[in-house]
Design an enzyme around this catalytic site. Structure first.
Site, PDB file in Angstrom:
ATOM      1  N   ASP A  27       3.867   3.301  -5.884  1.00  0.00           N
ATOM      2  CA  ASP A  27       4.363   1.588  -5.679  1.00  0.00           C
ATOM      3  C   ASP A  27       3.149   0.350  -6.197  1.00  0.00           C
ATOM      4  O   ASP A  27       4.039  -0.476  -4.810  1.00  0.00           O
ATOM      5  CB  ASP A  27       6.149   1.999  -5.042  1.00  0.00           C
ATOM      6  CG  ASP A  27       5.403   1.511  -3.715  1.00  0.00           C
ATOM      7  OD1 ASP A  27       4.089   2.529  -3.421  1.00  0.00           O
ATOM      8  OD2 ASP A  27       6.442   1.998  -2.700  1.00  0.00           O
ATOM      9  N   GLU A  28       1.904   1.146  -5.321  1.00  0.00           N
ATOM     10  CA  GLU A  28       0.611   0.004  -5.388  1.00  0.00           C
ATOM     11  C   GLU A  28      -0.084   0.271  -5.770  1.00  0.00           C
ATOM     12  O   GLU A  28      -0.331   1.551  -5.779  1.00  0.00           O
ATOM     13  CB  GLU A  28       0.937  -0.391  -3.653  1.00  0.00           C
ATOM     14  CG  GLU A  28       0.603   0.898  -2.674  1.00  0.00           C
ATOM     15  CD  GLU A  28       0.660   0.842  -0.992  1.00  0.00           C
ATOM     16  OE1 GLU A  28       1.246   0.126  -1.214  1.00  0.00           O
ATOM     17  OE2 GLU A  28      -0.108   1.714  -0.511  1.00  0.00           O
TER      18      GLU A  28
ATOM     19  N   ASP B 190       2.120  -4.607  -5.194  1.00  0.00           N
ATOM     20  CA  ASP B 190       3.049  -4.058  -4.182  1.00  0.00           C
ATOM     21  C   ASP B 190       4.162  -3.612  -4.266  1.00  0.00           C
ATOM     22  O   ASP B 190       5.075  -5.621  -4.674  1.00  0.00           O
ATOM     23  CB  ASP B 190       2.820  -4.332  -2.888  1.00  0.00           C
ATOM     24  CG  ASP B 190       3.780  -3.350  -1.848  1.00  0.00           C
ATOM     25  OD1 ASP B 190       4.385  -2.574  -2.443  1.00  0.00           O
ATOM     26  OD2 ASP B 190       3.640  -3.157  -0.833  1.00  0.00           O
TER      27      ASP B 190
END
Length: 481
Positions: free
Chosen positions: A125-126, A30
C-alpha cells in the site's frame, strides 16, 4: 562512520540554505486504509460504513485494516475482533482477499507510472517515486501529486484515497505522507527541518517501534525535538550500531544508498482458522508450509542448513519452538521427516495431558528455512537414499509445474488442503509467483508468495499476539500488597 553523501556538505554542520528551490527528491504515495478501501471500492454498499478486514473469520484474531469510519470508533490495525465489536457494534467484518489487493495494487502502480516513474514498492500500500530535474521544484512536485490523485479518480478508484508526502529523501517523504490523513498532501523542505517534525511522537517515525522507543528513552530521548537535536554519536550509542548514524543523516534530509541484502531465509507462516485449531490441523498446515518453502528453496537454487519451527497458542505467552541444524539440503522428504520428528515432544505433551488444546488451542504456525547456501557451493549427495529424496523432489516440482501446485502432494498435508489453509498471500517487495504458490483447483483467494503481504502478515500476527497478551493482563486480578 557513515559517509555524508556527495553534495550534502552544506547541511552537515551549518544552518540549511533557506529558499533552496530544488531540495525535494522523493514523492511517497501511501494508500489510506488500503485493504478496507479496496473492499469499499468493490462493494459500494460498504462506503460510509465502518469496515474491518480480518485474516480469518474468528473472534480470537485481530483487524488487519479498518476503514476511517471504523477508526472513528477507536478500531485500528491490531484491534482484536471482540474489542472491535464492543467499540463499534455496526462494524462489518470481512475476510481478507489478498489476491484482489495485489490485483488492485498493480492497477494503481500502472496509474502512478503514467504520471511519474515509481520505485520499488515499499509495501502493498505504499511506493516511492523519485523526482528529477525540474520535478524537484515544489510547485512541479505538488502538481505531480495532484495528477496522481486525479488519475486514480479518472480510472474509477473513487473509494481508494491516498496521502502523499514530498521531501528531500524517502525517509522524510514517508514520514510526511503520514502527517495528513486521509487524502493528504504534505511537503517537507530543508528549510522546514527540524521544526515541522517536532509535533510528532517517536513512534510516528519509521523504524521506531516499542522496543526502540524504550532504548531511546533510556538514552534520554523521549521527544522528537530531543531526537532531532541529538548528535550522531548519541544516536549511534542509542541504536547500538551504525543505524543510529544513518537515522541522524536521514532526519537531516540526506538520501542514503539502499543497503544490499542477501537472502538469508525462506519461510511461511499462517494464522489458523477455527476449524484447524487442534494438533492435527496445526501439524498438517506446518507440513504444507514447509513443502511450499522447500519448493521455493529449490526454485531459487539454494540449500538450507537449518529449520526454525514456531507454534503459538491462544492464551499462552510461551510458544513451541524448535531450531534445527543439519548439513545443507533442499529435498522435501528429508525436511518433512525432520519436521515430524521435531513435533514429537508436542505430541507427547498432548498424550500425557501436559498440553490441553481445548484450553489453549494453536493460534498460528510458521516454518523458516535458514542458513542458506547457493546450491553450487555444496558438493552433491553421495548416499543413494538422499539422491532418491532429491530425485523425488525434482519429480514433485515437475508434476506441480505442469498440472498446478499441489496436484501431487504428501498425505500429511491433506487436512490443510481440504480446508484451503495457508493459501497464497501477498508479500512486500516481490511480485507473487503463482506457479509456486497457488493450489490447483482452488481459486486464487490470497497470495502467499508475494513479499508485500508476507511482511504485513508477520506484523499482523505480532499485533494479534500482543492484543491477546494485553487482554489477559487486564483480566488478571490486582496483586495484593
Amino acid at each position: 562512520m557513515v559517509a555524508i553523501p556527495v553534495g550534502a556538505e552544506e547541511r552537515s554542520g551549518s544552518p540549511p540554505r533557506r529558499n533552496h528551490p530544488m531540495t525535494l527528491r522523493c514523492l511517497f504515495v501511501d494508500f489510506n486504509s488500503y485493504f478496507a478501501s479496496v473492499e469499499q471500492q468493490d462493494d459500494p454498499r460498504l462506503r460510509g460504513r465502518p469496515v474491518g478486514v480480518v485474516p480469518v473469520m474468528a473472534e480470537t484474531t485481530c483487524c488487519i485494516a479498518a476503514s476511517y469510519e471504523a477508526k472513528a470508533f477507536g478500531v485500528k490495525t491490531g484491534t482484536p475482533v471482540w474489542e472491535a465489536r464492543e467499540r463499534c457494534p455496526d462494524i462489518v467484518l470481512l475476510q481478507a482477499r489478498p489476491a484482489r489487493y495485489v490485483e488492485v495494487h498493480h492497477l494503481l502502480m500502472d496509474a502512478i507510472q503514467d504520471c511519474i516513474p515509481h520505485g520499488k514498492p515499499e509495501s502493498i500500500d505504499e511506493v516511492p517515486c523519485y523526482l528529477l530535474g525540474r520535478e524537484r521544484i515544489r510547485e512541479n512536485a505538488e502538481a505531480i501529486a495532484r495528477k496522481i490523485k486525479r488519475t486514480f479518480l479518472d480510472r474509477g478508484f473513487d473509494a481508494i484515497g491516498c496521502s502523499i508526502g514530498i521531501a528531500p529523501n524517502k525517509f522524510l517523504a514517508k514520514t510526511a505522507s503520514d502527517m495528513q490523513k486521509p487524502d493528504g498532501l504534505t511537503v517537507l523542505e530543508i528549510a522546514d527541518l527540524p521544526q515541522r517534525l517536532h509535533p510528532l511522537e517517536l513512534r510516528d517515525f519509521c523504524g521506531i517501534g516499542p522496543s526502540m522507543e524504550k532504548r531511546l528513552r533510556r538514552a534520554g530521548i523521549s521527544t522528537t525535538a530531543q531526537l532531532c537535536a541529538a548528535s550522531r554519536e548519541h544516536l549511534r550509542a542509542a541504536w547500538g550500531s551504525v543505524d543510529g548514524e544513518r537515522y541522524w543523516l536521514q532526519l537531516r534530509g540526506f538520501e542514503l544508498p539502499e543497503r544490499k541484502t542477501a537472502r538469508g531465509s525462506v519461510g511461511h507462516s499462517h494464522v489458523l482458522g477455527p476449524e484447524l485449531r487442534h494438533y492435527e490441523g496445526a501439524r498438517s498446515v506446518l507440513f504444507k508450509l514447509l513443502a511450499k518453502a522447500a519448493m521455493r528453496l529449490r526454485h531459487e537454487c539454494f540449500l538450507a542448513g537449518g529449520l526454525a519451527i514456531r507454534m503459538r497458542f491462544v492464551g499462552l505467552d510461551r510458544r513451541f519452538e524448535r531450531d534445527l541444524s543439519f548439513a545443507p539440503i533442499d529435498d522435501t522428504p528429508t525436511l518433512l521427516k525432520l519436521l515430524g520428528d521435531a513435533l514429537q515432544p508436542l505430541e507427547r505433551a498432548l498424550g500425557n495431558g501436559r498440553w490441553k488444546p481445548q484450553r489453549h488451542p494453536p493460534l498460528s504456525v510458521s516454518v523458516t528455512l535458514v542458513h542458506l547456501e547457493p546450491r553450487g557451493s555444496i558438493s552433491g549427495e553421495l548416499m543413494a537414499s538422499r539422491r532418491r529424496s532429491r530425485d523425488m523432489s525434482a519429480l514433485l516440482d515437475a508434476v506441480n509445474r505442469r498440472y498446478g501446485n499441489n496436484a501431487l502432494y504428501f498425505g500429511a498435508m491433506q487436512d490443510a488442503l481440504s480446508q484451503k489453509a495457508a493459501p497464497m498471500r501477498i508479500a512486500f517487495g516481490q511480485i507473487p509467483q503463482t506457479d509456486l504458490e497457488e493450489d490447483v483447483g482452488i481459486a486464487q483467494e490470497s497470495l502467499d508468495g508475494h513479499e508485500l503481504w508476507l511482511k504485513r502478515e508477520r506484523q499482523f500476527k505480532v499485533m494479534a499476539e500482543t492484543a491477546h497478551r494485553e487482554a489477559r493482563e487486564k483480566r488478571k486480578p490486582p496483586s495484593r500488597p
